[in-house]
Scaffold this motif. Structure first.
Motif, PDB file in Angstrom:
ATOM      1  N   VAL A  67       0.836  -1.196   0.000  1.00  0.00           N
ATOM      2  CA  VAL A  67       0.000   0.000   0.000  1.00  0.00           C
ATOM      3  C   VAL A  67       0.877   1.256   0.000  1.00  0.00           C
ATOM      4  O   VAL A  67       0.662   2.191  -0.782  1.00  0.00           O
ATOM      5  CB  VAL A  67      -0.953   0.007   1.211  1.00  0.00           C
ATOM      6  N   LYS A  68       1.875   1.270   0.862  1.00  0.00           N
ATOM      7  CA  LYS A  68       2.761   2.434   0.931  1.00  0.00           C
ATOM      8  C   LYS A  68       3.553   2.608  -0.362  1.00  0.00           C
ATOM      9  O   LYS A  68       3.820   3.740  -0.789  1.00  0.00           O
ATOM     10  CB  LYS A  68       3.697   2.304   2.133  1.00  0.00           C
ATOM     11  N   GLY A  69       3.914   1.499  -1.001  1.00  0.00           N
ATOM     12  CA  GLY A  69       4.603   1.583  -2.288  1.00  0.00           C
ATOM     13  C   GLY A  69       3.744   2.247  -3.343  1.00  0.00           C
ATOM     14  O   GLY A  69       4.235   3.059  -4.152  1.00  0.00           O
ATOM     15  N   CYS A  70       2.444   1.936  -3.334  1.00  0.00           N
ATOM     16  CA  CYS A  70       1.520   2.572  -4.281  1.00  0.00           C
ATOM     17  C   CYS A  70       1.334   4.045  -3.958  1.00  0.00           C
ATOM     18  O   CYS A  70       1.348   4.903  -4.851  1.00  0.00           O
ATOM     19  CB  CYS A  70       0.179   1.853  -4.264  1.00  0.00           C
ATOM     20  N   ILE A  71       1.153   4.346  -2.686  1.00  0.00           N
ATOM     21  CA  ILE A  71       0.949   5.740  -2.280  1.00  0.00           C
ATOM     22  C   ILE A  71       2.148   6.597  -2.668  1.00  0.00           C
ATOM     23  O   ILE A  71       2.002   7.682  -3.243  1.00  0.00           O
ATOM     24  CB  ILE A  71       0.703   5.819  -0.760  1.00  0.00           C
ATOM     25  N   GLU A  72       3.340   6.109  -2.363  1.00  0.00           N
ATOM     26  CA  GLU A  72       4.563   6.882  -2.613  1.00  0.00           C
ATOM     27  C   GLU A  72       4.836   7.092  -4.097  1.00  0.00           C
ATOM     28  O   GLU A  72       5.527   8.043  -4.481  1.00  0.00           O
ATOM     29  CB  GLU A  72       5.744   6.177  -1.957  1.00  0.00           C
ATOM     30  N   ASN A  73       4.269   6.215  -4.932  1.00  0.00           N
ATOM     31  CA  ASN A  73       4.533   6.314  -6.372  1.00  0.00           C
ATOM     32  C   ASN A  73       3.285   6.662  -7.181  1.00  0.00           C
ATOM     33  O   ASN A  73       3.267   6.485  -8.400  1.00  0.00           O
ATOM     34  CB  ASN A  73       5.146   5.008  -6.862  1.00  0.00           C
ATOM     35  N   ASN A  74       2.258   7.161  -6.477  1.00  0.00           N
ATOM     36  CA  ASN A  74       1.036   7.654  -7.140  1.00  0.00           C
ATOM     37  C   ASN A  74       0.365   6.606  -8.016  1.00  0.00           C
ATOM     38  O   ASN A  74      -0.106   6.910  -9.125  1.00  0.00           O
ATOM     39  CB  ASN A  74       1.340   8.903  -7.964  1.00  0.00           C
ATOM     40  N   ILE A  75       0.327   5.372  -7.560  1.00  0.00           N
ATOM     41  CA  ILE A  75      -0.355   4.309  -8.299  1.00  0.00           C
ATOM     42  C   ILE A  75      -1.738   4.098  -7.690  1.00  0.00           C
ATOM     43  O   ILE A  75      -1.845   3.751  -6.505  1.00  0.00           O
ATOM     44  CB  ILE A  75       0.422   2.984  -8.253  1.00  0.00           C
ATOM     45  N   PRO A  76      -2.812   4.289  -8.431  1.00  0.00           N
ATOM     46  CA  PRO A  76      -4.150   3.998  -7.920  1.00  0.00           C
ATOM     47  C   PRO A  76      -4.243   2.528  -7.503  1.00  0.00           C
ATOM     48  O   PRO A  76      -3.726   1.647  -8.202  1.00  0.00           O
ATOM     49  CB  PRO A  76      -5.064   4.284  -9.115  1.00  0.00           C
ATOM     50  N   PHE A  77      -4.919   2.246  -6.399  1.00  0.00           N
ATOM     51  CA  PHE A  77      -4.979   0.858  -5.945  1.00  0.00           C
ATOM     52  C   PHE A  77      -6.317   0.526  -5.291  1.00  0.00           C
ATOM     53  O   PHE A  77      -7.038   1.400  -4.794  1.00  0.00           O
ATOM     54  CB  PHE A  77      -3.825   0.549  -4.981  1.00  0.00           C
ATOM     55  N   GLY A  78      -6.630  -0.761  -5.324  1.00  0.00           N
ATOM     56  CA  GLY A  78      -7.752  -1.322  -4.587  1.00  0.00           C
ATOM     57  C   GLY A  78      -7.236  -2.506  -3.801  1.00  0.00           C
ATOM     58  O   GLY A  78      -6.029  -2.784  -3.801  1.00  0.00           O
TER      59      GLY A  78
ATOM     60  N   GLY B 227      -3.104   7.391   2.578  1.00  0.00           N
ATOM     61  CA  GLY B 227      -3.670   6.995   1.294  1.00  0.00           C
ATOM     62  C   GLY B 227      -5.172   6.874   1.308  1.00  0.00           C
ATOM     63  O   GLY B 227      -5.836   7.076   2.336  1.00  0.00           O
ATOM     64  N   LYS B 228      -5.709   6.540   0.162  1.00  0.00           N
ATOM     65  CA  LYS B 228      -7.141   6.369  -0.014  1.00  0.00           C
ATOM     66  C   LYS B 228      -7.368   5.412  -1.177  1.00  0.00           C
ATOM     67  O   LYS B 228      -6.659   5.472  -2.180  1.00  0.00           O
ATOM     68  CB  LYS B 228      -7.805   7.718  -0.294  1.00  0.00           C
ATOM     69  N   LEU B 229      -8.353   4.534  -1.041  1.00  0.00           N
ATOM     70  CA  LEU B 229      -8.635   3.581  -2.117  1.00  0.00           C
ATOM     71  C   LEU B 229      -9.120   4.300  -3.367  1.00  0.00           C
ATOM     72  O   LEU B 229      -9.979   5.185  -3.294  1.00  0.00           O
ATOM     73  CB  LEU B 229      -9.682   2.556  -1.675  1.00  0.00           C
ATOM     74  N   SER B 230      -8.586   3.890  -4.499  1.00  0.00           N
ATOM     75  CA  SER B 230      -9.007   4.425  -5.793  1.00  0.00           C
ATOM     76  C   SER B 230      -9.886   3.433  -6.543  1.00  0.00           C
ATOM     77  O   SER B 230     -10.484   3.770  -7.568  1.00  0.00           O
ATOM     78  CB  SER B 230      -7.777   4.724  -6.665  1.00  0.00           C
ATOM     79  N   LEU B 231      -9.939   2.189  -6.049  1.00  0.00           N
ATOM     80  CA  LEU B 231     -10.676   1.097  -6.690  1.00  0.00           C
ATOM     81  C   LEU B 231     -11.418   0.305  -5.617  1.00  0.00           C
ATOM     82  O   LEU B 231     -11.161   0.484  -4.419  1.00  0.00           O
ATOM     83  CB  LEU B 231      -9.704   0.197  -7.457  1.00  0.00           C
TER      84      LEU B 231
END
Length: 400
Positions: free
Chosen positions: A88-99, A131-135
């Protein structure tokens, strides 16, 4: 050489996000995936502890989203995914939308309730990490030894309970299952209206119901990960609202290459593109598609029959048109009805070629066969070359 070309073809399959998406153009490194469906709007991977260490900075150049396993089964911390926080932190730090998704072992509604609490506990931590869920939060329903032994109504009751709790807490939900489960086990009417994520490891998704996302392989390779990855094509926009703070830009709407083709008034039939008016210039097609796409990231490439990219001249049969919006790429072979020899005109040499084809003296390519079918009845016969001849004489017309 054939294998090199095949790999190059595969490496142009990635993302189509949105009209105003400001995601970077990818240095595409994901391989071993089937070709993108024409209506793809985004691509992504789903990951769990089993995928080990992932370079999220690199992954951000290759995908538009990630779905992360938060855990499996009932609400025990030992059943949290060991890499959930890291991913999750990897996605947040690199601006990757995630679910996220949770793998279910429930065979009763009571056990399903514990799984609801498990997922909710973990997704509630995401805001603490900035962060926040995008999906959506997906419920993975595919375990044969537990869910598989429940009847259809019990499966539906378990799924409904899970989704209701998450939705009441403000989250969007969806259901993941393989094609066999969707067609055999998840048959209760409840599943008609859920967001469906369908797994089928094949060249195309043959599920006939509606679905939002297709997991096409578990064998995708990427320089961002040491292990193989599950790879997914998003077919319907399931990004949440205006997306999230993790996305650079806002998701106001989406458009696929197929929609661009439709906006132009063209018709795609198995990769052959008709509807381009006779005599249209290459530059006019490029300019018109740019306007029809409403996307600043669209790349339009037209190549002649020698496979050379061109920006001038007249569009003719056998040329190819490639649309790439961000990194989702689809290539079409252009057909101008009546222009059998591919010179962009309709003249005597075209009907002579049809006549020789009917007599068995010459062969035609797939595009040339469609161009020769001047009256669009699905066959090539004398009436076609007569129609072309009459068109040249000004006593008939050929509709593209």
């Amino acid at each position: 050489m054939k294998s090199i070309l095949k790999n190059i073809k595969k490496k142009i399959i990635i993302v189509l996000l949105c009209y105003f998406m400001l995601l970077p153009i990818s240095v595409y490194a994901i391989d071993n995936v089937p070709d993108a469906p024409e209506n793809t709007i985004a691509v992504g991977v789903d990951i769990s502890y089993h995928n080990g260490t992932i370079d999220f900075e690199q992954l951000a150049t290759e995908v538009n989203f990630v779905i992360i396993r938060c855990g499996y089964g009932s609400n025990y911390t030992k059943q949290d995914d060991a890499n959930f926080e890291t991913y999750v932190k990897g996605c947040i730090e690199n601006n990757i939308p995630f679910g996220v998704y949770l793998y279910s072992y429930a065979d009763t509604v009571a056990k399903g309730k514990s799984e609801e609490e498990h997922a909710l506990r973990l997704v509630e931590q995401i805001s603490d990490w900035g962060g926040k869920l995008s999906l959506p939060v997906f419920y993975d329903m595919e375990d044969a030894n537990t869910l598989g032994k429940c009847d259809a109504s019990t499966k539906a009751a378990i799924a409904k309970a899970f989704c209701t709790v998450l939705e009441d807490a403000g989250y969007t939900t969806g259901i993941y299952a393989n094609k066999y489960w969707w067609t055999t086990y998840l048959t209760d009417s409840y599943f008609d209206d859920v967001i469906k994520w369908v797994a089928q490891y094949y060249d195309e998704c043959t599920y006939t119901g509606s679905y939002s996302m297709w997991q096409c392989t578990s064998s995708a390779t990427s320089s961002a990960a040491d292990s193989s990855l599950d790879y997914n094509y998003m077919i319907e926009n399931i990004f949440i609202g205006n997306s999230s703070s993790n996305i650079s830009g806002t998701t106001k709407s989406t458009i696929s290459n197929a929609q661009i083709i439709t906006n132009m008034g063209f018709v795609n039939s198995s990769g052959y593109l008709t509807g381009v008016p006779l005599g249209t210039s290459v530059q006019a097609v490029i300019s018109s598609i740019s306007k029809a796409s409403s996307a600043t990231t669209v790349t339009i490439t037209i190549k002649n029959t020698s496979s050379n990219a061109i920006t001038t001249g007249t569009v003719s049969t056998g040329m190819t048109l490639t649309l790439k919006t961000n990194n989702v790429s689809n290539t079409y072979t252009i057909v101008i009805r009546g222009d059998v020899n591919g010179d962009g005109k309709i003249k005597s040499s075209d009907y002579v070629r049809i006549k020789n084809y009917i007599m068995g003296n010459v062969t035609l390519t797939g595009a040339q066969k469609l161009a020769a079918d001047a009256n669009k009845d699905g066959s090539i016969k004398s009436s076609d070359y007569v129609r072309i001849k009459n068109t040249i004489m000004g006593t008939a017309t050929i509709t593209q």
